[in-house]
Design an enzyme around this catalytic site. Structure first.
Site, short mmCIF file in Angstrom:
data_model
loop_
_atom_site.label_atom_id
_atom_site.label_comp_id
_atom_site.label_asym_id
_atom_site.label_seq_id
_atom_site.Cartn_x
_atom_site.Cartn_y
_atom_site.Cartn_z
N ASP A 251 -15.28 -42.87 -4.15
CA ASP A 251 -14.86 -44.23 -3.82
C ASP A 251 -13.39 -44.25 -3.39
O ASP A 251 -12.59 -43.45 -3.89
CB ASP A 251 -15.07 -45.13 -5.05
CG ASP A 251 -15.06 -46.60 -4.67
OD1 ASP A 251 -15.12 -46.93 -3.46
OD2 ASP A 251 -14.98 -47.44 -5.59
N ASN B 126 -25.17 -49.84 0.70
CA ASN B 126 -24.23 -49.65 1.82
C ASN B 126 -24.80 -50.10 3.17
O ASN B 126 -24.05 -50.33 4.11
CB ASN B 126 -23.78 -48.19 1.93
CG ASN B 126 -22.78 -47.78 0.88
OD1 ASN B 126 -22.63 -46.60 0.57
ND2 ASN B 126 -22.05 -48.73 0.30
C1 FPP Z 1 -16.78 -45.24 -0.62
O1 FPP Z 1 -15.55 -45.64 -0.14
C2 FPP Z 1 -17.35 -44.20 0.18
C3 FPP Z 1 -18.49 -44.31 0.92
C4 FPP Z 1 -19.26 -45.55 1.00
C5 FPP Z 1 -19.00 -43.22 1.75
C6 FPP Z 1 -18.78 -41.82 1.29
C7 FPP Z 1 -18.70 -40.99 2.49
C8 FPP Z 1 -17.89 -39.96 2.68
C9 FPP Z 1 -17.04 -39.38 1.63
C10 FPP Z 1 -17.78 -39.35 4.03
C11 FPP Z 1 -18.61 -38.24 4.42
C12 FPP Z 1 -19.54 -37.65 3.46
C13 FPP Z 1 -20.47 -36.76 3.81
C14 FPP Z 1 -21.36 -36.20 2.78
C15 FPP Z 1 -20.65 -36.33 5.19
P1 FPP Z 1 -15.34 -47.15 0.26
O2 FPP Z 1 -15.45 -47.26 1.72
O3 FPP Z 1 -16.25 -48.03 -0.53
O4 FPP Z 1 -13.85 -47.37 -0.20
P2 FPP Z 1 -13.16 -48.72 -0.65
O5 FPP Z 1 -13.69 -49.04 -2.02
O6 FPP Z 1 -11.73 -48.35 -0.67
O7 FPP Z 1 -13.49 -49.76 0.37
#
Ligand code: FPP
Length: 258
Positions: free
Chosen positions: A18, A66
């Site tokens: 996250d 998501n």
């Molecule tokens: C949460 O951060 C992360 C995600 C929803 C996606 C996770 C994806 C990756 C780490 C990228 C690539 C991974 C692979 C396996 C290719 P957020 O966007 O919810 O962060 P925030 O809480 O700061 O908005």
């Protein structure tokens, strides 16, 4: 790393990655850049886990929830996944890492599904480590799917309702293929499970860090492992015993065991 005891590693580490969006926003950049840097953190973490000898690493890459994000962000995440499934192929093969995926994968675009299944097949005999990507994944959804599968087996007279026990349920949970989670890490400062591995985290140790996922690296993983190793895992039992406490044991001791 110096303080991590490699003879007492968790068998299964799971991570809620996250903080990508906040990482980018703090730099005045689009959220998608945070996801790209997040992919670099995935690589660093996977390498470190493999080098240490952790048998299973499960990453929450895309939750069932998501899908409700803006379409452009969802597309960017799917594109990034597709790119990584190509760019990381050699890393997986050279390090004998088996790729696996859990979740409602049929909801992913065909281009992602085909790359996933090709790389999963190519790496399926590897035993160095299992890297599981949770994609279009939800813990409740996984339990619903398991309940439906068992209901069908009862309807088809393959099993009796009384045959449904923990072992029978676990056989229907793809997340349990690599066993229960020992250490569950969440970055980004929130302290919740967000519908991740609900069943297999039943006795997991939780490690929360304020670090945002793109900043997570090998030393972050070592810190999590050090804290894990400093804890005493009791699985509901009394410290220093291997069996459940006798009924006449003091309620004080029983309380401490939970
Ligand atoms: C949460 O951060 C992360 C995600 C929803 C996606 C996770 C994806 C990756 C780490 C990228 C690539 C991974 C692979 C396996 C290719 P957020 O966007 O919810 O962060 P925030 O809480 O700061 O908005």
């Amino acid at each position: 790393m110096g303080l991590v005891d490699v003879s007492r590693l968790p068998k299964h580490v799971a991570i809620i990655m996250d903080g990508n969006g906040r990482w980018a926003q703090a730099r005045g950049k689009p959220r998608t850049l945070g996801h790209e840097r997040g992919a670099d953190a995935v690589r660093a973490t996977m390498r470190a886990a493999r080098r240490l000898g952790i048998p299973a690493l499960t990453l929450y890459a895309f939750s069932e929830q998501n899908w409700d994000r803006p379409e452009a962000e969802v597309n960017a995440l799917v594109d990034l996944l597709c790119e990584c499934l190509v760019s990381e192929r050699n890393e997986l093969v050279d390090n004998e890492i088996r790729l696996s995926a859990i979740g409602r994968l049929h909801k992913l675009p065909e281009r992602a599904q085909s790359k996933l299944s090709a790389l999963s097949s190519e790496t399926e005999s590897f035993t160095g480590m299992t890297l599981t990507l949770a994609l279009s994944y939800g813990g409740r959804e996984e339990l619903v799917d398991a309940a439906r599968a068992l209901a069908r087996r009862v309807r088809d007279a393959e099993i009796e309702p009384s045959d449904i026990d923990e072992a029978a349920i676990e056989l229907e949970l793809p997340s349990m293929d690599v066993g229960p989670v020992d250490l569950l890490v969440r970055t980004g400062g929130e302290q919740r499970i967000s519908n991740f591995l609900l069943w297999s985290s039943a006795y997991a140790e939780f490690y929360f860090t304020d670090e945002l996922w793109p900043d997570f690296d090998a030393s972050s993983l070592y810190r999590a492992l050090e804290e894990y190793q400093a804890r005493e895992r009791r699985f509901g039992l009394v410290p220093g015993t291997k069996t459940k406490p006798a009924v006449n044991e003091s309620s004080d001791e029983l309380e401490r065991a939970i």
